[in-house]
Design a protein around this motif. Structure first.
Motif, PDB file in Angstrom:
ATOM      1  N   GLU A   2       3.310   5.245  -8.665  1.00 16.09           N
ATOM      2  CA  GLU A   2       3.204   4.194  -7.706  1.00 16.09           C
ATOM      3  C   GLU A   2       2.559   4.004  -6.694  1.00 16.09           C
ATOM      4  O   GLU A   2       1.833   5.302  -6.077  1.00 16.09           O
ATOM      5  CB  GLU A   2       4.698   4.293  -7.471  1.00 16.09           C
ATOM      6  CG  GLU A   2       5.716   3.743  -8.280  1.00 16.09           C
ATOM      7  CD  GLU A   2       7.836   3.664  -8.342  1.00 16.09           C
ATOM      8  OE1 GLU A   2       7.195   2.774  -7.189  1.00 16.09           O
ATOM      9  OE2 GLU A   2       8.023   4.192  -9.082  1.00 16.09           O
ATOM     10  N   ALA A   3       2.293   2.974  -6.304  1.00 17.09           N
ATOM     11  CA  ALA A   3       1.557   2.568  -5.535  1.00 17.09           C
ATOM     12  C   ALA A   3       1.959   2.886  -3.779  1.00 17.09           C
ATOM     13  O   ALA A   3       3.284   2.745  -4.165  1.00 17.09           O
ATOM     14  CB  ALA A   3       0.714   0.905  -5.094  1.00 17.09           C
ATOM     15  N   ARG A   4       0.944   3.508  -3.413  1.00 17.90           N
ATOM     16  CA  ARG A   4       2.068   4.026  -1.923  1.00 17.90           C
ATOM     17  C   ARG A   4       2.429   2.751  -0.490  1.00 17.90           C
ATOM     18  O   ARG A   4       3.413   2.605  -0.557  1.00 17.90           O
ATOM     19  CB  ARG A   4       0.901   4.915  -1.223  1.00 17.90           C
ATOM     20  CG  ARG A   4       1.073   6.392  -1.545  1.00 17.90           C
ATOM     21  CD  ARG A   4      -0.077   7.516  -0.952  1.00 17.90           C
ATOM     22  NE  ARG A   4       0.316   8.582  -1.331  1.00 17.90           N
ATOM     23  CZ  ARG A   4      -0.295   9.653  -1.270  1.00 17.90           C
ATOM     24  NH1 ARG A   4      -1.815   9.575  -0.703  1.00 17.90           N
ATOM     25  NH2 ARG A   4      -0.307  10.860  -1.539  1.00 17.90           N
ATOM     26  N   MET A   5       0.654   1.858  -0.421  1.00 18.11           N
ATOM     27  CA  MET A   5       1.097   0.669  -0.143  1.00 18.11           C
ATOM     28  C   MET A   5      -0.166  -0.095  -0.223  1.00 18.11           C
ATOM     29  O   MET A   5      -1.356   0.528  -1.060  1.00 18.11           O
ATOM     30  CB  MET A   5      -0.004   2.133   1.655  1.00 18.11           C
ATOM     31  CG  MET A   5      -1.131   2.540   1.732  1.00 18.11           C
ATOM     32  SD  MET A   5      -1.724   2.715   3.395  1.00 18.11           S
ATOM     33  CE  MET A   5      -2.435   4.197   2.828  1.00 18.11           C
ATOM     34  N   ASP A   6      -0.048  -1.286   0.557  1.00 17.39           N
ATOM     35  CA  ASP A   6      -1.818  -2.251   0.426  1.00 17.39           C
ATOM     36  C   ASP A   6      -2.336  -1.910   1.227  1.00 17.39           C
ATOM     37  O   ASP A   6      -1.668  -2.693   2.747  1.00 17.39           O
ATOM     38  CB  ASP A   6      -1.163  -3.641   0.019  1.00 17.39           C
ATOM     39  CG  ASP A   6      -1.695  -4.838  -0.464  1.00 17.39           C
ATOM     40  OD1 ASP A   6      -3.004  -4.240  -0.535  1.00 17.39           O
ATOM     41  OD2 ASP A   6      -1.914  -5.115  -1.145  1.00 17.39           O
ATOM     42  N   VAL A   7      -3.090  -1.262   2.180  1.00 24.72           N
ATOM     43  CA  VAL A   7      -3.959  -1.441   3.040  1.00 24.72           C
ATOM     44  C   VAL A   7      -3.847  -3.031   3.702  1.00 24.72           C
ATOM     45  O   VAL A   7      -4.529  -2.850   4.972  1.00 24.72           O
ATOM     46  CB  VAL A   7      -5.371  -0.789   2.850  1.00 24.72           C
ATOM     47  CG1 VAL A   7      -5.896  -0.447   3.857  1.00 24.72           C
ATOM     48  CG2 VAL A   7      -4.800   1.154   2.266  1.00 24.72           C
ATOM     49  N   TYR A   8      -4.411  -3.717   2.669  1.00 24.77           N
ATOM     50  CA  TYR A   8      -5.546  -5.122   3.127  1.00 24.77           C
ATOM     51  C   TYR A   8      -4.067  -6.204   3.611  1.00 24.77           C
ATOM     52  O   TYR A   8      -4.197  -6.987   4.402  1.00 24.77           O
ATOM     53  CB  TYR A   8      -5.727  -5.859   1.828  1.00 24.77           C
ATOM     54  CG  TYR A   8      -7.441  -4.651   1.091  1.00 24.77           C
ATOM     55  CD1 TYR A   8      -7.867  -3.583   1.734  1.00 24.77           C
ATOM     56  CD2 TYR A   8      -6.877  -4.077  -0.120  1.00 24.77           C
ATOM     57  CE1 TYR A   8      -8.738  -2.795   1.949  1.00 24.77           C
ATOM     58  CE2 TYR A   8      -7.915  -2.903  -0.423  1.00 24.77           C
ATOM     59  CZ  TYR A   8      -8.791  -2.838   0.057  1.00 24.77           C
ATOM     60  OH  TYR A   8      -9.824  -1.736  -0.365  1.00 24.77           O
ATOM     61  N   LYS A   9      -3.199  -5.757   3.163  1.00 23.11           N
ATOM     62  CA  LYS A   9      -2.182  -6.557   3.619  1.00 23.11           C
ATOM     63  C   LYS A   9      -1.192  -5.767   4.864  1.00 23.11           C
ATOM     64  O   LYS A   9      -1.326  -6.443   6.469  1.00 23.11           O
ATOM     65  CB  LYS A   9      -0.439  -6.210   3.060  1.00 23.11           C
ATOM     66  CG  LYS A   9      -0.978  -7.409   1.432  1.00 23.11           C
ATOM     67  CD  LYS A   9       0.435  -7.410   0.819  1.00 23.11           C
ATOM     68  CE  LYS A   9       0.231  -8.404  -0.700  1.00 23.11           C
ATOM     69  NZ  LYS A   9       1.217  -8.263  -1.239  1.00 23.11           N
ATOM     70  N   LEU A  10      -1.461  -4.524   5.498  1.00 19.95           N
ATOM     71  CA  LEU A  10      -1.205  -4.074   5.994  1.00 19.95           C
ATOM     72  C   LEU A  10      -2.783  -3.596   7.292  1.00 19.95           C
ATOM     73  O   LEU A  10      -1.845  -3.492   8.454  1.00 19.95           O
ATOM     74  CB  LEU A  10      -1.255  -2.409   5.992  1.00 19.95           C
ATOM     75  CG  LEU A  10       0.516  -2.282   5.506  1.00 19.95           C
ATOM     76  CD1 LEU A  10       0.439  -1.109   4.576  1.00 19.95           C
ATOM     77  CD2 LEU A  10       1.595  -2.615   5.988  1.00 19.95           C
ATOM     78  N   VAL A  11      -3.725  -3.738   7.026  1.00 20.48           N
ATOM     79  CA  VAL A  11      -4.489  -4.180   7.946  1.00 20.48           C
ATOM     80  C   VAL A  11      -5.323  -5.483   7.751  1.00 20.48           C
ATOM     81  O   VAL A  11      -6.392  -5.560   6.960  1.00 20.48           O
ATOM     82  CB  VAL A  11      -5.320  -2.841   8.007  1.00 20.48           C
ATOM     83  CG1 VAL A  11      -6.573  -3.091   9.518  1.00 20.48           C
ATOM     84  CG2 VAL A  11      -4.675  -2.009   7.936  1.00 20.48           C
ATOM     85  N   PRO A  12      -4.630  -7.005   7.956  1.00 26.59           N
ATOM     86  CA  PRO A  12      -5.705  -8.071   7.993  1.00 26.59           C
ATOM     87  C   PRO A  12      -6.868  -7.515   8.319  1.00 26.59           C
ATOM     88  O   PRO A  12      -7.334  -6.961   9.288  1.00 26.59           O
ATOM     89  CB  PRO A  12      -4.741  -8.619   9.076  1.00 26.59           C
ATOM     90  CG  PRO A  12      -3.451  -8.209   9.281  1.00 26.59           C
ATOM     91  CD  PRO A  12      -3.970  -6.168   9.020  1.00 26.59           C
ATOM     92  N   GLY A  13      -7.712  -8.317   7.590  1.00 26.83           N
ATOM     93  CA  GLY A  13      -9.264  -8.639   7.549  1.00 26.83           C
ATOM     94  C   GLY A  13     -10.207  -7.857   7.197  1.00 26.83           C
ATOM     95  O   GLY A  13     -11.300  -7.301   7.206  1.00 26.83           O
ATOM     96  N   ALA A  14      -8.905  -6.201   7.367  1.00 30.10           N
ATOM     97  CA  ALA A  14      -9.850  -4.652   5.883  1.00 30.10           C
ATOM     98  C   ALA A  14     -10.867  -5.654   5.274  1.00 30.10           C
ATOM     99  O   ALA A  14     -11.780  -5.164   4.565  1.00 30.10           O
ATOM    100  CB  ALA A  14      -9.194  -4.192   6.024  1.00 30.10           C
TER     101      ALA A  14
END
Length: 146
Positions: A2-14
């Motif tokens: 399974e996916a661990r995290m959504d980097v792009y939701k956690l770090v807006p603008g990335a």
């Protein structure tokens, strides 16, 4: 897995920032087929399922053959890559494995033998970009789509 995290939701603008850099790299004029081969080879080395899935599909859409896609793991022995592709693939491996290879002079000079210094710089940026995407996708366990 399974996916661990959504980097792009956690770090807006990335994502927007990375896509801006990717758009810049895409606009450098690197041959599209060569670019996909570089992306696939770096993704093979890094073990990035998400990027392998994406870039093999993209390569096929551009007319790349199954033989050349499957042969990338053994490009040193395979007869169906051009001198430019071979130089770019060697550079891809050296840059991707920079902690062990430090991009040897013979690899760099082989690239300069078939590319201009500007083209070597452009390809190096493209290699760096796919390695960035690989590292984010692998760390976050981004799942391949379809």
């Amino acid at each position: 897995m399974e996916a661990r995290m959504d980097v792009y939701k956690l770090v807006p603008g990335a994502l927007k920032a990375l896509m801006g850099l990717q758009d810049f790299v895409n606009g450098l004029g690197i041959d599209k087929t060569l670019s996909e081969l570089v992306k696939i080879r770096a993704s093979q080395i890094n073990g990035c399922a998400f990027c392998l899935n994406m870039h093999t599909k993209d390569a096929r859409k551009m007319g790349e053959t199954e033989q050349r896609i499957y042969g990338l793991n053994a490009w040193h022995e395979a007869p169906y890559y051009t001198d430019k592709e071979r130089a770019a693939l060697a550079l891809t491996e050296a840059v991707t494995l920079v902690s062990t290879s430090h991009v040897p002079d013979d690899v760099y000079n082989a690239a300069l033998a078939v590319f201009t210094p500007e083209e070597v710089a452009q390809i190096t940026l493209a290699i760096g970009m796919i390695n960035t995407w690989n590292r984010i996708a692998i760390t976050s366990r981004t799942q391949p789509v379809g």
